[in-house]
Design a protein around this motif. Structure first.
Motif, PDB file in Angstrom:
ATOM      1  N   PHE A   1     -16.107  79.449   4.511  1.00  0.00           N
ATOM      2  CA  PHE A   1     -15.581  80.662   3.868  1.00  0.00           C
ATOM      3  C   PHE A   1     -14.324  81.200   4.558  1.00  0.00           C
ATOM      4  CE2 PHE A   1     -16.772  84.042   6.814  1.00  0.00           C
ATOM      5  CZ  PHE A   1     -17.846  83.514   7.520  1.00  0.00           C
ATOM      6  N   ARG A   2     -14.086  80.748   5.794  1.00  0.00           N
ATOM      7  CA  ARG A   2     -12.871  81.192   6.497  1.00  0.00           C
ATOM      8  C   ARG A   2     -11.698  80.246   6.266  1.00  0.00           C
ATOM      9  NH1 ARG A   2     -14.771  85.124  10.186  1.00  0.00           N
ATOM     10  NH2 ARG A   2     -16.885  84.636  10.813  1.00  0.00           N
ATOM     11  N   GLN A   3     -11.963  79.135   5.617  1.00  0.00           N
ATOM     12  CA  GLN A   3     -10.937  78.095   5.546  1.00  0.00           C
ATOM     13  C   GLN A   3      -9.932  78.334   4.438  1.00  0.00           C
ATOM     14  OE1 GLN A   3     -12.782  74.244   5.739  1.00  0.00           O
ATOM     15  NE2 GLN A   3     -13.923  74.786   7.581  1.00  0.00           N
TER      16      GLN A   3
ATOM     17  N   ILE B   1       0.860  90.686  11.299  1.00  0.00           N
ATOM     18  CA  ILE B   1      -0.478  91.120  10.876  1.00  0.00           C
ATOM     19  C   ILE B   1      -1.552  90.085  11.191  1.00  0.00           C
ATOM     20  CG2 ILE B   1      -0.037  90.293   8.480  1.00  0.00           C
ATOM     21  CD1 ILE B   1      -1.867  92.697   7.565  1.00  0.00           C
ATOM     22  N   ASN B   2      -2.658  90.584  11.751  1.00  0.00           N
ATOM     23  CA  ASN B   2      -3.895  89.801  11.770  1.00  0.00           C
ATOM     24  C   ASN B   2      -4.825  90.512  10.787  1.00  0.00           C
ATOM     25  OD1 ASN B   2      -6.280  88.494  12.101  1.00  0.00           O
ATOM     26  ND2 ASN B   2      -6.270  88.543  14.344  1.00  0.00           N
ATOM     27  N   PRO B   3      -4.943  90.001   9.577  1.00  0.00           N
ATOM     28  CA  PRO B   3      -5.747  90.702   8.565  1.00  0.00           C
ATOM     29  C   PRO B   3      -7.254  90.553   8.815  1.00  0.00           C
ATOM     30  CG  PRO B   3      -4.220  89.087   7.575  1.00  0.00           C
ATOM     31  CD  PRO B   3      -4.298  88.793   9.036  1.00  0.00           C
ATOM     32  N   ALA B   4      -7.611  89.747   9.834  1.00  0.00           N
ATOM     33  CA  ALA B   4      -9.022  89.519  10.209  1.00  0.00           C
ATOM     34  C   ALA B   4      -9.821  89.109   8.963  1.00  0.00           C
ATOM     35  CB  ALA B   4      -9.572  90.731  10.934  1.00  0.00           C
ATOM     36  N   ALA B   5     -10.981  89.707   8.738  1.00  0.00           N
ATOM     37  CA  ALA B   5     -11.829  89.246   7.625  1.00  0.00           C
ATOM     38  C   ALA B   5     -11.152  89.412   6.260  1.00  0.00           C
ATOM     39  CB  ALA B   5     -13.162  89.989   7.657  1.00  0.00           C
ATOM     40  N   TYR B   6     -10.220  90.365   6.156  1.00  0.00           N
ATOM     41  CA  TYR B   6      -9.534  90.548   4.858  1.00  0.00           C
ATOM     42  C   TYR B   6      -8.643  89.357   4.489  1.00  0.00           C
ATOM     43  CZ  TYR B   6     -11.223  95.344   4.954  1.00  0.00           C
ATOM     44  OH  TYR B   6     -12.014  96.456   5.001  1.00  0.00           O
ATOM     45  N   THR B   7      -8.356  88.518   5.473  1.00  0.00           N
ATOM     46  CA  THR B   7      -7.608  87.280   5.213  1.00  0.00           C
ATOM     47  C   THR B   7      -8.240  86.496   4.061  1.00  0.00           C
ATOM     48  OG1 THR B   7      -7.224  87.092   7.577  1.00  0.00           O
ATOM     49  CG2 THR B   7      -6.900  85.080   6.284  1.00  0.00           C
ATOM     50  N   HIS B   8      -9.576  86.494   4.078  1.00  0.00           N
ATOM     51  CA  HIS B   8     -10.326  85.613   3.176  1.00  0.00           C
ATOM     52  C   HIS B   8     -10.759  86.305   1.888  1.00  0.00           C
ATOM     53  CE1 HIS B   8     -10.374  83.637   7.033  1.00  0.00           C
ATOM     54  NE2 HIS B   8     -11.130  84.584   7.535  1.00  0.00           N
ATOM     55  N   THR B   9     -10.570  87.620   1.822  1.00  0.00           N
ATOM     56  CA  THR B   9     -11.156  88.365   0.694  1.00  0.00           C
ATOM     57  C   THR B   9     -10.190  89.279  -0.046  1.00  0.00           C
ATOM     58  OG1 THR B   9     -11.752  90.251   2.098  1.00  0.00           O
ATOM     59  CG2 THR B   9     -13.412  88.494   1.863  1.00  0.00           C
TER      60      THR B   9
ATOM     61  N   VAL C   1     -15.598  82.745  20.720  1.00  0.00           N
ATOM     62  CA  VAL C   1     -14.666  82.464  19.614  1.00  0.00           C
ATOM     63  C   VAL C   1     -13.305  83.129  19.869  1.00  0.00           C
ATOM     64  CG1 VAL C   1     -14.251  82.741  17.118  1.00  0.00           C
ATOM     65  CG2 VAL C   1     -16.584  82.384  17.958  1.00  0.00           C
ATOM     66  N   TYR C   2     -13.360  84.406  20.285  1.00  0.00           N
ATOM     67  CA  TYR C   2     -12.124  85.202  20.324  1.00  0.00           C
ATOM     68  C   TYR C   2     -11.580  85.435  21.731  1.00  0.00           C
ATOM     69  CZ  TYR C   2     -13.421  86.007  15.480  1.00  0.00           C
ATOM     70  OH  TYR C   2     -13.751  85.831  14.166  1.00  0.00           O
ATOM     71  N   GLY C   3     -12.312  84.970  22.749  1.00  0.00           N
ATOM     72  CA  GLY C   3     -11.845  85.162  24.113  1.00  0.00           C
ATOM     73  C   GLY C   3     -12.242  86.525  24.674  1.00  0.00           C
TER      74      GLY C   3
ATOM     75  N   GLY D   1      -6.432  94.032  11.836  1.00  0.00           N
ATOM     76  CA  GLY D   1      -7.454  94.329  10.834  1.00  0.00           C
ATOM     77  C   GLY D   1      -8.825  94.625  11.421  1.00  0.00           C
ATOM     78  N   PRO D   2      -9.848  94.568  10.565  1.00  0.00           N
ATOM     79  CA  PRO D   2     -11.187  95.021  10.929  1.00  0.00           C
ATOM     80  C   PRO D   2     -11.817  94.255  12.092  1.00  0.00           C
ATOM     81  CG  PRO D   2     -11.213  93.865   8.821  1.00  0.00           C
ATOM     82  CD  PRO D   2      -9.773  94.098   9.178  1.00  0.00           C
ATOM     83  N   ASN D   3     -12.505  95.023  12.928  1.00  0.00           N
ATOM     84  CA  ASN D   3     -13.287  94.522  14.070  1.00  0.00           C
ATOM     85  C   ASN D   3     -12.440  94.041  15.252  1.00  0.00           C
ATOM     86  OD1 ASN D   3     -15.881  94.955  12.830  1.00  0.00           O
ATOM     87  ND2 ASN D   3     -15.378  93.245  11.485  1.00  0.00           N
TER      88      ASN D   3
ATOM     89  N   ASN E   1      -8.712  79.217  15.112  1.00  0.00           N
ATOM     90  CA  ASN E   1      -8.214  78.317  14.074  1.00  0.00           C
ATOM     91  C   ASN E   1      -9.175  78.404  12.885  1.00  0.00           C
ATOM     92  OD1 ASN E   1      -7.539  76.255  12.380  1.00  0.00           O
ATOM     93  ND2 ASN E   1      -7.531  74.660  13.941  1.00  0.00           N
ATOM     94  N   ILE E   2      -8.790  79.190  11.883  1.00  0.00           N
ATOM     95  CA  ILE E   2      -9.715  79.457  10.763  1.00  0.00           C
ATOM     96  C   ILE E   2     -10.067  78.174   9.999  1.00  0.00           C
ATOM     97  CG2 ILE E   2      -9.095  81.887  10.492  1.00  0.00           C
ATOM     98  CD1 ILE E   2      -7.256  81.124   8.161  1.00  0.00           C
ATOM     99  N   TYR E   3      -9.214  77.155  10.115  1.00  0.00           N
ATOM    100  CA  TYR E   3      -9.474  75.906   9.373  1.00  0.00           C
ATOM    101  C   TYR E   3     -10.496  75.002  10.062  1.00  0.00           C
ATOM    102  CZ  TYR E   3      -5.655  77.793   6.815  1.00  0.00           C
ATOM    103  OH  TYR E   3      -4.888  78.661   6.085  1.00  0.00           O
ATOM    104  N   SER E   4     -10.864  75.387  11.285  1.00  0.00           N
ATOM    105  CA  SER E   4     -11.892  74.585  11.961  1.00  0.00           C
ATOM    106  C   SER E   4     -13.218  75.342  12.023  1.00  0.00           C
ATOM    107  CB  SER E   4     -11.435  74.219  13.378  1.00  0.00           C
ATOM    108  OG  SER E   4     -11.417  75.382  14.177  1.00  0.00           O
ATOM    109  N   ARG E   5     -13.310  76.423  11.241  1.00  0.00           N
ATOM    110  CA  ARG E   5     -14.520  77.257  11.297  1.00  0.00           C
ATOM    111  C   ARG E   5     -15.319  77.147   9.993  1.00  0.00           C
ATOM    112  NH1 ARG E   5     -13.265  83.004  13.513  1.00  0.00           N
ATOM    113  NH2 ARG E   5     -15.549  82.938  13.653  1.00  0.00           N
ATOM    114  N   GLU E   6     -16.173  78.137   9.733  1.00  0.00           N
ATOM    115  CA  GLU E   6     -17.019  78.082   8.540  1.00  0.00           C
ATOM    116  C   GLU E   6     -16.144  77.918   7.288  1.00  0.00           C
ATOM    117  OE1 GLU E   6     -16.857  80.598  10.784  1.00  0.00           O
ATOM    118  OE2 GLU E   6     -18.775  81.642  10.966  1.00  0.00           O
TER     119      GLU E   6
ATOM    120  N   GLN F   1     -15.306  92.155  23.737  1.00  0.00           N
ATOM    121  CA  GLN F   1     -16.784  92.124  23.714  1.00  0.00           C
ATOM    122  C   GLN F   1     -17.275  91.274  22.556  1.00  0.00           C
ATOM    123  OE1 GLN F   1     -17.870  96.054  22.529  1.00  0.00           O
ATOM    124  NE2 GLN F   1     -15.984  96.876  23.385  1.00  0.00           N
ATOM    125  N   ARG F   2     -16.438  91.127  21.536  1.00  0.00           N
ATOM    126  CA  ARG F   2     -16.868  90.503  20.301  1.00  0.00           C
ATOM    127  C   ARG F   2     -16.798  88.979  20.392  1.00  0.00           C
ATOM    128  NH1 ARG F   2     -13.012  90.129  15.002  1.00  0.00           N
ATOM    129  NH2 ARG F   2     -14.588  89.240  13.639  1.00  0.00           N
ATOM    130  N   GLU F   3     -17.954  88.307  20.243  1.00  0.00           N
ATOM    131  CA  GLU F   3     -17.993  86.836  20.221  1.00  0.00           C
ATOM    132  C   GLU F   3     -16.923  86.204  21.128  1.00  0.00           C
ATOM    133  OE1 GLU F   3     -18.960  85.223  16.063  1.00  0.00           O
ATOM    134  OE2 GLU F   3     -18.008  87.146  15.655  1.00  0.00           O
TER     135      GLU F   3
END
Ligand code: DQA
Length: 145
Positions: free
Chosen positions: A110-112, A73-81, A22-24, A9-11, A103-108, A17-19
């Motif tokens: 809105f990602r949980q 699938i990694n839906p990325a941000a669409y996971t939450h929306t 968080v993402y390695g 998914g997105p990004n 681990n989306i459950y250990s983050r902000e 290079q991205r964070e």
């Protein structure tokens, strides 16, 4: 030969290079090449797509019926929306596994929440790039069972 559709998914095109905290530091190209090695070993064929666009992801899933045996699938941000991505997965009738690097459950907060988890066979998260590799192995085991 089992045919697997991999959707990033997105990004996720920015992995590496991205964070990185968080993402390695592993790039999407490196993840894809590790996935291809597993597929080759297990005699499966992979079609790999990345999209930043919700509708395009919905179209990819919608067109998968009859062409693919399973979806990773990694839906990325669409996971939450995205109710649309969830509905597409639910409608397509093809087994899917959801993966996340973090681990989306250990983050902000809105990602949980994942709108996707209830409509997939299972979710693998928190193992960095390895989540994808575990996800592909799990999907192939599922198809073999
Ligand atoms: C992600 C987690 C999501 O919350 C985030 O929006 C992403 C990546 C992951 O793989 O950890 O883009 O799906």
């Amino acid at each position: 030969m089992k045919k697997i559709l991999v959707i990033h998914g997105p990004n996720l095109n920015l992995l590496g290079q991205r964070e990185p905290q968080v993402y390695g530091r592993v790039t999407l190209a490196a993840i894809n090449s590790s996935l291809k090695k597993i597929a080759q070993k297990r005699k499966a064929s992979l079609t790999i797509k990345q999209s930043n666009h919700e509708g395009e992801i919905v179209d990819l899933i919608g067109r998968a019926r009859g062409k693919f045996n399973a979806i990773l699938i990694n839906p990325a941000a669409y996971t939450h929306t995205s109710v649309a991505v969830r509905d597409a997965l639910s409608a397509c009738g093809i087994p899917a596994i959801e993966v996340h690097l973090s681990n989306i459950y250990s983050r902000e907060e809105f990602r949980q929440k994942s709108l996707i988890s209830p409509v997939v066979k299972g979710s693998i998260l928190g193992f960095g790039a390895k989540s994808y590799l575990l996800g592909l192995e799990a999907l192939l085991d599922l198809l073999d069972a």
